[in-house]
Design an enzyme around this catalytic site. Structure first.
Site, PDB file in Angstrom:
ATOM      1  N   CYS A  11       0.689  -1.336  -0.088  1.00 23.68           N
ATOM      2  CA  CYS A  11       0.066   0.067  -0.021  1.00 23.68           C
ATOM      3  C   CYS A  11       0.665   1.214  -0.068  1.00 23.68           C
ATOM      4  CB  CYS A  11      -0.764   0.009   1.160  1.00 23.68           C
ATOM      5  SG  CYS A  11      -1.781   1.610   1.704  1.00 23.68           S
ATOM      6  N   HIS A  69      -1.903   7.183   4.600  1.00 23.62           N
ATOM      7  CA  HIS A  69      -0.805   6.153   4.799  1.00 23.62           C
ATOM      8  C   HIS A  69       0.484   6.381   4.019  1.00 23.62           C
ATOM      9  CE1 HIS A  69      -0.284   1.657   5.562  1.00 23.62           C
ATOM     10  NE2 HIS A  69       0.245   2.284   6.623  1.00 23.62           N
TER      11      HIS A  69
END
Length: 499
Positions: free
Chosen positions: A103, A159
């Site tokens: 990710c 993130h």
């Protein structure tokens, strides 16, 4: 980029020049011809000045989280994704589109146009205790688009750094942010694995009820509805679907009752939530009269998770539900199942329907968007990405001949043409060579039969490794281990053990 050039990029647009050289009624007729009478009425009723729309395209970039290659309808799934399928049917299906294996690295590659090994974000994801973030001296895509005149908004998962506010979205080029800073949250409570809330609007922590992915789409619709169309819009919509934990509202679970396996039913329900949200975003664009001048990109941040080691911090049981067939393995690996991801691009009247089958990597979005936006490159560091507009918008072959899957201290993978090397140097070492034109599932290792190709690709890996920055997560891990508190037995155990 001047106005004439802008007019050549997109479909037949209604421009300021058209407004000046035609009467108002003719202008309205042209608009109605593109968006329909009802679309024109909605535009006028909303108070939106279509005549003042920017000639630069709006860009809506939608990211799924851990979506399996086969887990969309247009790839033959039992999971129904009608809104995603419609975008794929009427746009370009990116059949050789690559992201990073996990990710954080993919999001970093998108934002910088550079491979993550160049700035230490190539390994794993930023953990809850991570102190680092995306390098502050990188000139990010939203910063570039904002300087080119775009309004910028982010909704969903970030993130890319949480330990300092300097890493947060509104300090990295976004006019607004709504969502979560970390990589994994409970989709209903919005809490991370350690129980702390992770929910923000701009730079402020907030408390809200609701399923996160529904709220992300609602925020995206709000941004569209309130957008001043004298500026182009860059909207970054980053879902947490279908990342663990596998949770969904009851109505979406019932919609997928045809799926017997409980985990896959929950996983499918999360995809249904995302698909519905995408449909709402497209509808909002249509109601505002923006759809014809909006480029939509959708893809997953990596392959679906099939190994519990890469499933995150949630408790998962049994067989993981993602399906990356026909590709090997999934998230966390440099095999095709971890890096060749579901992808599509849609722009009515400009992107021809069909497969855009050339090689493309997420780093290519940065220079491609820059070209479409008329943005000036120069503040950015040297890009790994290539402008792919001739492939996407004109049907020409991809200019990309190489994919760098990843470069890490102990492992690497690179593709040139159809030849792919996966090289693990940690003991025991392993060298694998695949011909993807004949073996897309990577079942047959041809390294022994093709030593010259192995040597060529290994030389390329070594060249790239000489440019590598050490993984930041390893530096953080060493810091935590060396400076953590001493671990001793509980007091009761020490008292009872005796002398």
């Amino acid at each position: 980029m001047d106005e004439d050039t802008d007019n050549k990029i997109g479909p037949k647009k209604f421009t300021r020049r058209t407004m000046l050289t035609t009467g108002g009624s003719l202008a309205a007729a042209q608009i109605a011809g593109r968006i329909g009478v009802s679309g024109l009425a909605a535009t006028l009723a909303s108070g939106t000045a279509t005549l003042a729309q920017s000639t630069k395209p709006n860009i809506v970039f939608i990211l799924a989280d851990d979506l399996g290659w086969k887990d969309v309808g247009f790839h033959g799934s039992d999971i129904k994704t009608p809104n995603i399928d419609q975008l794929a049917e009427k746009g370009g299906r990116l059949e050789q589109y690559y992201a990073q294996p996990m990710c954080t690295p993919t999001r970093a590659a998108f934002m910088t146009g550079r491979y993550p090994f160049r700035y230490g974000m190539q390994t794993a994801v930023i953990p809850q205790g991570g102190t680092y973030g995306l390098a502050l001296d990188d000139y990010l895509l939203p910063e570039m688009l904002k300087e080119a005149g775009y309004a910028t908004a982010a909704s969903g998962k970030w993130h890319l750094g949480h330990a300092k506010t300097a890493f947060w979205p509104c300090q990295r080029g976004f006019d607004s942010f709504y969502g979560a800073l970390l990589g994994e949250i409970d989709h209903f409570t919005h809490k991370s694995a350690n129980g702390n809330a992770d929910w923000y609007r701009n730079n402020e922590a907030i408390e809200e009820e609701g399923f996160d992915n529904i709220l992300f789409a609602t925020e995206a619709v709000r941004v569209i509805n309130e957008h001043d169309q004298s500026k182009p819009l860059f909207l970054y919509l980053a879902f947490t679907s279908p990342h663990t934990p596998f949770q969904a509202p009851k109505e979406f679970l019932e919609r997928n009752s045809h799926i017997a396996d409980e985990s896959r039913r929950s996983y499918a329900a999360m995809i249904s939530v995302m698909d519905d949200g995408i449909g709402r975003v497209v509808e909002a664009l249509e109601m505002r009269g923006m759809r014809e001048n909006t480029l939509i990109v959708f893809h997953s941040d990596n392959g679906g998770v099939v190994n519990p080691f890469f499933a995150g911090e949630s408790d998962v049981k049994g067989k993981l539900p993602a399906d990356n067939a026909p590709y090997r393995e999934g998230k966390g690996t440099t095999y095709e199942g971890g890096t060749r991801v579901v992808g599509l691009i849609n722009w009515p009247g400009t992107i021809e329907p069909g497969a855009a089958d050339g090689m493309m990597h997420v780093v290519d979005m940065y220079p491609t968007f820059a070209a479409l936006a008329g943005a000036e490159l120069g503040k950015n560091k040297p890009l790994d990405g290539l402008n792919m507009w001739e492939m996407l918008g004109q049907g020409k072959p991809s200019p990309r001949t190489e994919i760098v899957y990843n470069i890490e201290p102990m492992t690497a993978a690179v593709r040139q043409g159809d030849w792919k090397l996966v090289w693990k140097v940690a003991l025991p070492p392993k060298t694998e060579l695949f011909d993807l034109s004949k073996d897309r599932s990577e079942t047959t290792n041809l390294a022994d039969q093709n030593p010259e190709m192995v040597q060529k690709l290994q030389a390329r890996v070594i060249e790239l490794a000489s440019q590598m920055s050490p993984p930041l997560i390893m530096q953080d891990a060493v810091r935590l281990l060396l400076h953590s508190d001493t671990v001793l037995p509980e007091a009761a155990e020490m008292f009872n053990v005796g002398d």
